[in-house]
Design an enzyme around this catalytic site. Structure first.
Site, PDB file in Angstrom:
ATOM      1  N   GLU A   1      70.612   9.090  71.526  1.00  0.00           N
ATOM      2  CA  GLU A   1      69.897   7.772  72.196  1.00  0.00           C
ATOM      3  C   GLU A   1      70.327   6.718  71.593  1.00  0.00           C
ATOM      4  OE1 GLU A   1      67.178   7.093  74.225  1.00  0.00           O
ATOM      5  OE2 GLU A   1      67.678   5.336  73.332  1.00  0.00           O
TER       6      GLU A   1
ATOM      7  N   GLY B   1      61.861   7.854  73.354  1.00  0.00           N
ATOM      8  CA  GLY B   1      60.826   7.639  74.232  1.00  0.00           C
ATOM      9  C   GLY B   1      61.408   6.657  75.554  1.00  0.00           C
ATOM     10  N   GLY B   2      62.492   5.864  75.226  1.00  0.00           N
ATOM     11  CA  GLY B   2      62.808   5.287  76.419  1.00  0.00           C
ATOM     12  C   GLY B   2      61.826   4.302  77.057  1.00  0.00           C
ATOM     13  N   THR B   3      62.287   3.833  78.052  1.00  0.00           N
ATOM     14  CA  THR B   3      61.353   2.840  78.893  1.00  0.00           C
ATOM     15  C   THR B   3      60.129   2.932  78.885  1.00  0.00           C
ATOM     16  OG1 THR B   3      63.168   2.470  80.419  1.00  0.00           O
ATOM     17  CG2 THR B   3      61.110   1.316  81.013  1.00  0.00           C
ATOM     18  N   CYS B   4      59.368   4.148  79.415  1.00  0.00           N
ATOM     19  CA  CYS B   4      57.845   4.200  79.452  1.00  0.00           C
ATOM     20  C   CYS B   4      57.229   3.949  78.054  1.00  0.00           C
ATOM     21  CB  CYS B   4      57.499   5.611  79.782  1.00  0.00           C
ATOM     22  SG  CYS B   4      55.778   6.051  80.147  1.00  0.00           S
TER      23      CYS B   4
ATOM     24  N   HIS C   1      27.742  13.268  92.245  1.00  0.00           N
ATOM     25  CA  HIS C   1      27.238  11.877  92.473  1.00  0.00           C
ATOM     26  C   HIS C   1      26.783  11.415  91.046  1.00  0.00           C
ATOM     27  CE1 HIS C   1      24.708   8.870  94.091  1.00  0.00           C
ATOM     28  NE2 HIS C   1      23.883   9.064  93.553  1.00  0.00           N
TER      29      HIS C   1
END
Ligand SMILES: Cc1cc2nc3c(=O)[nH]c(=O)nc-3n(C[C@H](O)[C@H](O)[C@H](O)COP(=O)(O)OP(=O)(O)OC[C@H]3O[C@@H](n4cnc5c(N)ncnc54)[C@H](O)[C@@H]3O)c2cc1C
Ligand SMILES: NC(=O)c1ccc[n+]([C@@H]2O[C@H](COP(=O)([O-])OP(=O)(O)OC[C@H]3O[C@@H](n4cnc5c(N)ncnc54)[C@H](O)[C@@H]3O)[C@@H](O)[C@H]2O)c1
Length: 459
Positions: free
Chosen positions: A34, A39-42, A441
């Site tokens: 990495e 964790g990258g972009t998200c 409901h």
């Protein structure tokens, strides 16, 4: 000296880390490389920080409407951008640290921090070291594209990454691009108190959607005081001290604005240009996306590409599903495929848009006989009770097979409620299964069977 592994994973976004988990569990030694944030972009610059800030913006919006609900607030509603940012950093930071410590503590997994580049089909270089493996998985994601707009290079423009670090509120935020990123930030900053203008080159906002959805979204945003210039064929920036002038012209006329900040949100480009793919013989398409087959194999045997870098999806859930497909084929003798995936996503403005399957326009153009159901959120009890009646829901069904072809819910809870119909599609159930289901409901979901019971032929 070359360090051998059973597998190399490039990129610790949404697909790489869980794949490392499965491969190491299966007894393989795995190198995960990495270059930036785990964790990258998200986790760092995408979904998590933006949805955390969207929540802050929603709180401000509800606070401003407090009197509508009989809640008396003394004084006005102020925004503490430091606190907004700290909250975002905490949520995003916890997730990032979680991914990193999981990988670092994983048995048989070695983590490298650096930029990975192929030197041959089985070898990758990272910080001067050469690693080799008989199988290599790419999960390199993408980055913000920057459009070629006259004068933009002379303005200190923001992307989805840098806008998250602002410590002052823009006086006037000009957003270039009226799709997911542009719309989410536009509404968020308007609710924080900025003046906001969206400039979109296409004829309407979020043009992949049906016209009625684009129109309703524009109405929602304009009602909050956001200005929209769609059909902007010509855009030009001129610096003016700390501010800038922007001249727009196109199908909606011409305008000259002065802005303090500009956000570029015109799409993403894959991180594939600096991977040395030519050294491995991995082919990309004309836009740089790695070409893959239905099970995510690239043009080179034993090299796979997952997530945004393969152009087969552009969402966190599609990237994670790519991991599931690769792991199932490789480890479980289960031939899962990308083509089994049903289109599904949400746009996180408020109210959100939940979308699945085909649009009404796509169904119309397919020429098949279909039924359509539609219901305004003003006819949904729960929305009325909550005081959030903007938007509508609609569904399109095949008139012969009774399969649900697609649906959209622009309205309170739309991102969640849509999953009932999505699961019906995955179950290959006719629409009558959901129409006859007795829903709770009062919920927004309870009106989905009602809508399915009131469909008319799509003409
Ligand atoms: C502002 C914004 C909001 C978003 N909101 C949503 C949302 O609400 N819902 C949703 O589903 N999606 C959303 N997305 C999209 C989502 O973030 C991406 O689809 C997802 O993160 C892609 O994951 P990935 O694993 O493919 O790549 P990424 O998460 O981008 O990970 C790729 C990783 O690879 C690393 N890398 C790249 N090249 C190299 C190299 N050569 N060597 C080593 N490492 C490398 C990168 O540093 C990065 O960490 C959003 C995106 C943005 C920008
Ligand atoms: N809610 C979510 O799931 C979410 C949120 C944000 C981002 N994302 C992901 O990020 C990706 C990128 O999002 P995005 O909104 O940047 O891109 P996009 O590709 O969805 O839209 C880009 C928009 O910019 C416009 N545009 C292009 N060039 C322009 C120009 N020169 N001037 C004015 N307008 C121009 C296009 O017409 C289009 O409407 C998306 O594909 C999506 O997968 C997802």
């Amino acid at each position: 000296m070359t360090k051998p592994y059973d597998a190399i994973i490039v990129g610790a976004g949404q697909a790489g880390p869980p794949l490392a988990g499965r491969l190491t569990q299966a007894g393989m030694t795995v190198a995960v490389i990495e270059r930036k944030l785990f964790g990258g972009t998200c986790v760092n610059t995408g979904c998590m920080p933006t949805k955390t800030m969207v929540a802050s913006a929603y709180a401000a919006h509800v606070a401003r409407r407090a009197a509508d609900y009989g809640v008396a607030l003394t004084g006005g509603v102020g925004i503490d951008m430091d606190r907004v940012r700290a909250r975002k950093d905490e949520v995003s930071g916890n997730a990032r640290r979680g991914v990193e410590s999981w990988l670092r503590g994983m048995e048989r997994c070695t983590v490298y921090q650096g930029h990975a580049r192929f030197v041959s089909p089985r070898e990758i270089e990272v910080d001067g070291e050469i690693l080799s493996a008989p199988r290599i998985f790419l999960n390199t994601g993408g980055r913000a594209s920057v459009p070629d707009i006259p004068g933009l290079d002379r303005v200190d423009y923001l992307t989805n990454t840098s806008i998250l670090e602002l410590d002052t509120l823009p006086r006037h935020l000009v957003v270039i691009g009226g799709s997911y990123i542009g719309l989410e930030f536009a509404q968020m900053f308007r609710r924080f108190g900025s003046e906001v203008t969206i400039i979109e080159r296409g004829p309407r906002l979020i043009a992949r959607e049906d016209e009625d959805i684009s129109a309703a979204i524009r109405e929602i945003l304009e009602a909050e005081g956001i200005r929209v210039h769609a059909g902007a064929g010509s855009i030009a920036f001129t610096p003016q001290g700390d501010d800038f002038a922007v001249a727009v012209s196109g199908s909606e006329g011409a305008a000259n604005l002065t802005g303090s900040h500009v956000l570029v949100a015109v799409g993403r480009s894959p991180n594939t240009d600096d991977l040395g793919l030519d050294k491995a013989g991995v082919t990309v398409d004309s836009r740089g996306y790695i070409e893959v087959d239905d099970q995510l194999r690239t043009s080179v045997e034993d090299i796979w590409a997952m997530g945004d870098c393969n152009g087969r999806g552009a969402f966190t859930h599609t990237s994670y599903n790519d991991f599931e497909i690769v792991a199932a084929n490789l480890l479980d003798d289960d031939p899962r495929r990308v083509s089994d995936r049903i289109t599904a996503y949400a746009l996180y403005i408020d109210p959100p848009l939940g979308r699945i399957g085909m649009t009404e326009d796509q169904v119309r153009r397919s020429g098949r006989k279909a039924l359509i159901g539609r219901r305004a959120m003003t006819q949904v009890g729960r929305a009325i009770e909550k005081g959030e009646t903007r938007g509508f829901m609609k569904v399109v069904v095949d008139a012969e097979s009774h399969a649900i072809l697609g649906a959209a819910i622009l309205g309170v809870g739309g991102d969640e409620v849509i999953h009932g119909m999505l699961d019906g599609m995955y179950a290959h159930a006719p629409y009558s299964t959901i129409q006859r289901a007795v829903h709770i409901h009062p919920t927004v979901s309870e009106l989905v069977p009602t809508m399915l019971g009131e469909m008319k032929p799509l003409v």
